[in-house]
Design a protein around this motif. Structure first.
Motif, PDB file in Angstrom:
ATOM      1  N   ASP A  47      10.476  -5.707   0.747  1.00  0.00           N
ATOM      2  CA  ASP A  47      10.860  -5.430   2.510  1.00  0.00           C
ATOM      3  C   ASP A  47       9.533  -3.767   1.293  1.00  0.00           C
ATOM      4  O   ASP A  47       8.588  -3.839   2.181  1.00  0.00           O
ATOM      5  CB  ASP A  47      10.783  -5.143   3.247  1.00  0.00           C
ATOM      6  N   THR A  48      10.295  -3.186   0.501  1.00  0.00           N
ATOM      7  CA  THR A  48      10.163  -1.748   0.694  1.00  0.00           C
ATOM      8  C   THR A  48       8.941  -1.498  -0.244  1.00  0.00           C
ATOM      9  O   THR A  48       7.884  -0.890  -0.179  1.00  0.00           O
ATOM     10  CB  THR A  48      10.800  -0.821   0.307  1.00  0.00           C
ATOM     11  N   MET A  49       9.191  -3.126  -1.280  1.00  0.00           N
ATOM     12  CA  MET A  49       7.541  -2.806  -2.398  1.00  0.00           C
ATOM     13  C   MET A  49       6.489  -3.368  -1.160  1.00  0.00           C
ATOM     14  O   MET A  49       5.309  -2.822  -1.804  1.00  0.00           O
ATOM     15  CB  MET A  49       8.204  -3.257  -3.823  1.00  0.00           C
ATOM     16  N   ILE A  50       6.863  -4.178  -0.370  1.00  0.00           N
ATOM     17  CA  ILE A  50       5.372  -4.207  -0.116  1.00  0.00           C
ATOM     18  C   ILE A  50       4.705  -3.259   1.439  1.00  0.00           C
ATOM     19  O   ILE A  50       3.928  -2.922   1.003  1.00  0.00           O
ATOM     20  CB  ILE A  50       5.939  -5.466   1.117  1.00  0.00           C
ATOM     21  N   MET A  51       5.836  -2.111   1.658  1.00  0.00           N
ATOM     22  CA  MET A  51       4.821  -0.849   2.023  1.00  0.00           C
ATOM     23  C   MET A  51       5.141  -0.169   1.050  1.00  0.00           C
ATOM     24  O   MET A  51       4.039   1.015   1.640  1.00  0.00           O
ATOM     25  CB  MET A  51       6.517  -0.297   2.607  1.00  0.00           C
ATOM     26  N   ALA A  52       4.826  -0.094  -0.541  1.00  0.00           N
ATOM     27  CA  ALA A  52       4.534   0.556  -0.624  1.00  0.00           C
ATOM     28  C   ALA A  52       2.727  -0.114  -1.246  1.00  0.00           C
ATOM     29  O   ALA A  52       1.645   1.197  -1.113  1.00  0.00           O
ATOM     30  CB  ALA A  52       5.350   1.034  -2.264  1.00  0.00           C
ATOM     31  N   ASP A  53       3.285  -0.668  -1.319  1.00  0.00           N
ATOM     32  CA  ASP A  53       2.007  -2.095  -1.192  1.00  0.00           C
ATOM     33  C   ASP A  53       0.781  -1.213  -0.471  1.00  0.00           C
ATOM     34  O   ASP A  53      -0.947  -1.129  -1.004  1.00  0.00           O
ATOM     35  CB  ASP A  53       1.970  -3.077  -1.538  1.00  0.00           C
ATOM     36  N   ALA A  54       1.648  -1.666   0.806  1.00  0.00           N
ATOM     37  CA  ALA A  54       0.108  -1.183   1.974  1.00  0.00           C
ATOM     38  C   ALA A  54       0.255   0.127   2.324  1.00  0.00           C
ATOM     39  O   ALA A  54      -1.061   0.535   2.644  1.00  0.00           O
ATOM     40  CB  ALA A  54       1.376  -1.415   3.483  1.00  0.00           C
ATOM     41  N   TYR A  55       1.273   1.344   1.893  1.00  0.00           N
ATOM     42  CA  TYR A  55       0.410   2.933   1.690  1.00  0.00           C
ATOM     43  C   TYR A  55      -0.956   2.444   0.514  1.00  0.00           C
ATOM     44  O   TYR A  55      -1.696   3.535   0.704  1.00  0.00           O
ATOM     45  CB  TYR A  55       1.378   3.440   1.246  1.00  0.00           C
TER      46      TYR A  55
ATOM     47  N   LEU B 174      -6.383   3.968  -0.429  1.00  0.00           N
ATOM     48  CA  LEU B 174      -7.397   3.527  -1.247  1.00  0.00           C
ATOM     49  C   LEU B 174      -9.054   3.513   0.153  1.00  0.00           C
ATOM     50  O   LEU B 174      -9.555   3.887  -0.368  1.00  0.00           O
ATOM     51  CB  LEU B 174      -7.189   2.421  -2.139  1.00  0.00           C
ATOM     52  N   ALA B 175      -8.339   2.408   0.884  1.00  0.00           N
ATOM     53  CA  ALA B 175      -9.336   2.720   2.542  1.00  0.00           C
ATOM     54  C   ALA B 175     -10.372   4.303   2.859  1.00  0.00           C
ATOM     55  O   ALA B 175     -11.206   4.558   2.595  1.00  0.00           O
ATOM     56  CB  ALA B 175      -8.668   2.292   2.833  1.00  0.00           C
ATOM     57  N   HIS B 176      -8.520   4.772   2.769  1.00  0.00           N
ATOM     58  CA  HIS B 176      -9.125   6.392   3.132  1.00  0.00           C
ATOM     59  C   HIS B 176      -9.845   6.921   1.896  1.00  0.00           C
ATOM     60  O   HIS B 176     -11.229   7.970   2.470  1.00  0.00           O
ATOM     61  CB  HIS B 176      -8.063   7.287   3.362  1.00  0.00           C
ATOM     62  N   TYR B 177      -9.026   6.705   1.041  1.00  0.00           N
ATOM     63  CA  TYR B 177     -10.084   7.308  -0.355  1.00  0.00           C
ATOM     64  C   TYR B 177     -12.229   7.075  -0.202  1.00  0.00           C
ATOM     65  O   TYR B 177     -12.958   7.887   0.004  1.00  0.00           O
ATOM     66  CB  TYR B 177     -10.430   6.607  -1.712  1.00  0.00           C
TER      67      TYR B 177
ATOM     68  N   TYR C 240     -10.164  12.163   1.785  1.00  0.00           N
ATOM     69  CA  TYR C 240      -9.266  12.599   0.787  1.00  0.00           C
ATOM     70  C   TYR C 240      -8.159  12.419   0.996  1.00  0.00           C
ATOM     71  O   TYR C 240      -7.082  12.688   0.185  1.00  0.00           O
ATOM     72  CB  TYR C 240     -10.535  13.288  -0.321  1.00  0.00           C
ATOM     73  N   ASN C 241      -7.576  14.003   1.951  1.00  0.00           N
ATOM     74  CA  ASN C 241      -6.251  14.355   2.048  1.00  0.00           C
ATOM     75  C   ASN C 241      -5.794  13.219   2.285  1.00  0.00           C
ATOM     76  O   ASN C 241      -4.345  13.025   2.140  1.00  0.00           O
ATOM     77  CB  ASN C 241      -6.524  15.375   2.700  1.00  0.00           C
ATOM     78  N   ASP C 242      -5.695  12.494   3.105  1.00  0.00           N
ATOM     79  CA  ASP C 242      -4.953  11.229   3.678  1.00  0.00           C
ATOM     80  C   ASP C 242      -5.132  10.120   2.629  1.00  0.00           C
ATOM     81  O   ASP C 242      -4.243   9.589   2.989  1.00  0.00           O
ATOM     82  CB  ASP C 242      -6.010  10.680   5.263  1.00  0.00           C
ATOM     83  N   SER C 243      -5.965  10.046   1.930  1.00  0.00           N
ATOM     84  CA  SER C 243      -5.789   9.256   0.364  1.00  0.00           C
ATOM     85  C   SER C 243      -4.622   9.591   0.580  1.00  0.00           C
ATOM     86  O   SER C 243      -3.482   8.820  -0.181  1.00  0.00           O
ATOM     87  CB  SER C 243      -6.816   8.940  -0.355  1.00  0.00           C
ATOM     88  N   LEU C 244      -4.563  10.676  -0.384  1.00  0.00           N
ATOM     89  CA  LEU C 244      -3.557  11.640  -0.996  1.00  0.00           C
ATOM     90  C   LEU C 244      -1.825  11.629  -0.328  1.00  0.00           C
ATOM     91  O   LEU C 244      -0.737  10.968  -1.076  1.00  0.00           O
ATOM     92  CB  LEU C 244      -3.512  12.906  -1.228  1.00  0.00           C
TER      93      LEU C 244
ATOM     94  N   ASN D 253      -4.446   7.149  -9.453  1.00  0.00           N
ATOM     95  CA  ASN D 253      -5.793   6.827  -8.349  1.00  0.00           C
ATOM     96  C   ASN D 253      -5.170   8.501  -7.928  1.00  0.00           C
ATOM     97  O   ASN D 253      -5.848   8.807  -7.227  1.00  0.00           O
ATOM     98  CB  ASN D 253      -4.474   6.293  -7.367  1.00  0.00           C
ATOM     99  N   MET D 254      -4.363   9.075  -8.126  1.00  0.00           N
ATOM    100  CA  MET D 254      -4.381  10.410  -6.675  1.00  0.00           C
ATOM    101  C   MET D 254      -5.200  11.369  -7.840  1.00  0.00           C
ATOM    102  O   MET D 254      -5.207  12.250  -7.021  1.00  0.00           O
ATOM    103  CB  MET D 254      -2.385  10.620  -6.927  1.00  0.00           C
ATOM    104  N   GLY D 255      -4.825  11.669  -9.177  1.00  0.00           N
ATOM    105  CA  GLY D 255      -5.780  12.385 -10.107  1.00  0.00           C
ATOM    106  C   GLY D 255      -6.597  11.606  -9.843  1.00  0.00           C
ATOM    107  O   GLY D 255      -8.137  12.670  -9.395  1.00  0.00           O
ATOM    108  N   SER D 256      -7.842  10.698  -9.390  1.00  0.00           N
ATOM    109  CA  SER D 256      -8.615  10.659  -8.996  1.00  0.00           C
ATOM    110  C   SER D 256      -9.317  10.774  -7.458  1.00  0.00           C
ATOM    111  O   SER D 256      -9.999  11.431  -7.487  1.00  0.00           O
ATOM    112  CB  SER D 256      -9.637   9.073  -9.485  1.00  0.00           C
ATOM    113  N   CYS D 257      -8.149  11.212  -6.801  1.00  0.00           N
ATOM    114  CA  CYS D 257      -8.187  11.453  -5.419  1.00  0.00           C
ATOM    115  C   CYS D 257      -8.428  12.625  -5.770  1.00  0.00           C
ATOM    116  O   CYS D 257     -10.131  14.183  -5.588  1.00  0.00           O
ATOM    117  CB  CYS D 257      -7.547  10.550  -4.269  1.00  0.00           C
ATOM    118  N   VAL D 258      -7.911  13.390  -6.443  1.00  0.00           N
ATOM    119  CA  VAL D 258      -8.151  15.102  -6.653  1.00  0.00           C
ATOM    120  C   VAL D 258      -8.850  15.921  -7.212  1.00  0.00           C
ATOM    121  O   VAL D 258      -9.848  16.649  -6.861  1.00  0.00           O
ATOM    122  CB  VAL D 258      -6.551  15.949  -6.944  1.00  0.00           C
ATOM    123  N   LEU D 259      -9.339  15.164  -8.057  1.00  0.00           N
ATOM    124  CA  LEU D 259     -10.673  14.868  -8.645  1.00  0.00           C
ATOM    125  C   LEU D 259     -11.739  15.324  -8.262  1.00  0.00           C
ATOM    126  O   LEU D 259     -11.918  15.907  -8.208  1.00  0.00           O
ATOM    127  CB  LEU D 259     -10.683  14.104 -10.374  1.00  0.00           C
ATOM    128  N   THR D 260     -12.278  14.617  -7.531  1.00  0.00           N
ATOM    129  CA  THR D 260     -13.114  14.503  -6.526  1.00  0.00           C
ATOM    130  C   THR D 260     -13.048  15.278  -4.987  1.00  0.00           C
ATOM    131  O   THR D 260     -14.055  15.398  -4.962  1.00  0.00           O
ATOM    132  CB  THR D 260     -12.669  13.062  -5.306  1.00  0.00           C
TER     133      THR D 260
END
Length: 98
Positions: free
Chosen positions: A3-11, A16-19, A24-28, A55-62
């Motif tokens: 269940d916890t990993m399902i939350m990780a996937d949801a987050y 990605l949706a916010h990205y 970008y801040n929300d995405s991060l 993914n975090m690297g891509s976000c802050v790079l942007t």
């Protein structure tokens, strides 16, 4: 734990949706929540943790945060080398971010 990993996937999906919406801040923030769960459940040297760092690297790079992006990509590469090996495509992809 599943269940916890399902939350990780949801987050991760929210991140990605916010990205893609340009929030970008929300995405991060969502990536960080996913990362915290993954490290707790899977340990720090898991391919899924590396993927989140990428993914975090891509976000802050942007966002123009080049040093931070390099740090995230380096963490991903270090984990990929341990988990997947130096010749794995994911390792090569993360190296390209450096």
């Amino acid at each position: 734990a599943s269940d916890t990993m399902i939350m990780a996937d949801a987050y991760g999906n929210m991140a990605l949706a916010h990205y893609y919406l340009g929030n970008y801040n929300d995405s991060l923030e969502f990536h960080q929540k996913a990362l915290n769960i993954k490290i707790k459940c899977l340990g720090p040297n898991h391919a899924s943790v590396a993927s989140t760092y990428t993914n975090m690297g891509s976000c802050v790079l942007t966002m123009g945060q080049y040093e931070q992006a390099r740090d995230y990509y380096q963490k991903a590469v270090d984990i990929d080398k341990v988990c997947l090996g130096e010749s794995h495509p994911s390792t090569a992809e993360d190296l390209s971010g450096l």
